[in-house]
Write a protein that holds these residues in place. Structure first.
Motif, PDB file in Angstrom:
ATOM      1  N   VAL A 172       0.875  -1.172   0.000  1.00 51.55           N
ATOM      2  CA  VAL A 172       0.000   0.000   0.000  1.00 51.55           C
ATOM      3  C   VAL A 172       0.913   1.223   0.000  1.00 51.55           C
ATOM      4  O   VAL A 172       1.825   1.321   0.819  1.00 51.55           O
ATOM      5  N   TRP A 173       0.681   2.138  -0.924  1.00 40.94           N
ATOM      6  CA  TRP A 173       1.609   3.234  -1.143  1.00 40.94           C
ATOM      7  C   TRP A 173       0.879   4.568  -1.260  1.00 40.94           C
ATOM      8  O   TRP A 173      -0.314   4.619  -1.586  1.00 40.94           O
ATOM      9  N   ALA A 174       1.615   5.625  -1.001  1.00 42.54           N
ATOM     10  CA  ALA A 174       1.085   6.983  -1.137  1.00 42.54           C
ATOM     11  C   ALA A 174       2.187   7.895  -1.660  1.00 42.54           C
ATOM     12  O   ALA A 174       3.335   7.806  -1.211  1.00 42.54           O
ATOM     13  N   VAL A 175       1.835   8.741  -2.609  1.00 37.86           N
ATOM     14  CA  VAL A 175       2.793   9.675  -3.221  1.00 37.86           C
ATOM     15  C   VAL A 175       2.487  11.083  -2.728  1.00 37.86           C
ATOM     16  O   VAL A 175       1.340  11.546  -2.791  1.00 37.86           O
ATOM     17  N   LEU A 176       3.516  11.770  -2.220  1.00 40.95           N
ATOM     18  CA  LEU A 176       3.377  13.136  -1.722  1.00 40.95           C
ATOM     19  C   LEU A 176       4.142  14.093  -2.619  1.00 40.95           C
ATOM     20  O   LEU A 176       5.264  13.793  -3.055  1.00 40.95           O
ATOM     21  N   GLY A 177       3.548  15.256  -2.868  1.00 43.41           N
ATOM     22  CA  GLY A 177       4.229  16.345  -3.565  1.00 43.41           C
ATOM     23  C   GLY A 177       4.275  17.563  -2.689  1.00 43.41           C
ATOM     24  O   GLY A 177       3.747  17.580  -1.568  1.00 43.41           O
ATOM     25  N   PRO A 178       4.885  18.648  -3.167  1.00 37.24           N
ATOM     26  CA  PRO A 178       4.990  19.877  -2.358  1.00 37.24           C
ATOM     27  C   PRO A 178       3.638  20.403  -1.887  1.00 37.24           C
ATOM     28  O   PRO A 178       3.540  21.041  -0.831  1.00 37.24           O
ATOM     29  N   GLU A 179       2.585  20.127  -2.666  1.00 36.33           N
ATOM     30  CA  GLU A 179       1.249  20.620  -2.292  1.00 36.33           C
ATOM     31  C   GLU A 179       0.665  19.907  -1.085  1.00 36.33           C
ATOM     32  O   GLU A 179      -0.374  20.319  -0.551  1.00 36.33           O
TER      33      GLU A 179
END
Length: 251
Positions: free
Chosen positions: A241-248
């Motif tokens: 299970v994965w999650a991608v984070l960006g600057p926002e």
């Protein structure tokens, strides 16, 4: 006498961090999903790339070549591993190109040229991994792990969000499985990916509207609200299970 069902066999080898798959048999509607899933599972092991030798495939309908576009789409957000085809027969390579597949999955005449093309790809992602015991203290351990590595990678502004997300994902493993959670952290330029692996094959499912009343939200609902994208991907031994984070996604 009618012929038996179509078959595809896929063998795997590894060289220089690249997964080399060789597909043999007939690619049609009955073997499409099997081949697609083999490519996806190879990518989820996170080699630097997946190369598929298709020179020994029989493909009666050209549309079946889209199996590789489909596989690439499934891993495009995470783990975003390049998928390349190897085909020395120029007429077959031209047929693949005519289907539009090569807009997303390049085809090369040999393994050497495919490997050479990777040298001009994006800079390798930074990656850290830890296996934690199946106990509640691993919640703090996972948060400390995320904080340490994001500090090292100068991604300190994402630490508060990342701590919340890893806490949810590890807690789900502890609550719903008997697995020792494995936390994988990746950094690619401004993006950070948090992935938690376990040995339970049941996919993570977002459940809303149950539990503690109308204002209650599941942990995965919180993850979905805090990240750019998330998902649950099957692996040969369970799921990630994965999650991608960006600057926002900074808190």
């Amino acid at each position: 006498m009618s012929s038996g069902p179509s078959q595809v066999t896929v063998t795997a080898a590894t060289a220089a961090g690249v997964c080399l798959l060789t597909a043999i048999g007939t690619l049609d509607s009955s073997t499409y999903l099997e081949l697609r899933d083999s490519v996806i599972k190879a990518a989820l092991d996170e080699p630097s790339a997946v190369l598929v030798d298709v020179s020994r495939l029989t493909v009666p309908a050209a549309s079946a070549w889209s199996v590789f576009t489909s596989a690439r789409w499934h891993v495009s957000t995470w783990p975003d591993i390049p998928i390349l085809l190897v085909c020395p027969q120029t007429e077959v390579a031209a047929r693949i190109t005519s289907t539009g597949v090569t807009r997303y999955v390049a085809v090369h005449a040999d393994v050497e040229s495919a490997m050479a093309s990777l040298a001009h790809g994006p800079h390798p992602r930074r990656r850290a991994r830890i296996e934690l015991p199946h106990r509640l203290s691993s919640l703090r351990g996972s948060r400390d792990f995320v904080s340490e590595w994001l500090t090292n990678w100068s991604q300190g502004l994402l630490i508060p969000t990342a701590k919340v997300i890893v806490d949810v994902l590890v807690e789900n493993v502890l609550h719903h499985t008997e697995s020792a959670p494995v936390v994988v952290l990746e950094n690619d330029h401004s993006m950070v990916t948090i992935a938690v692996q376990d040995t339970n094959g049941s996919p993570a499912v977002l459940r809303e509207g149950i539990g503690g009343g109308p204002e209650w939200a599941s942990g995965l609902a919180v993850v979905g609200a805090l990240c750019r994208a998330w998902g649950s991907s099957p692996t040969p031994n369970g799921k990630t299970v994965w999650a991608v984070l960006g600057p926002e996604n900074r808190l």
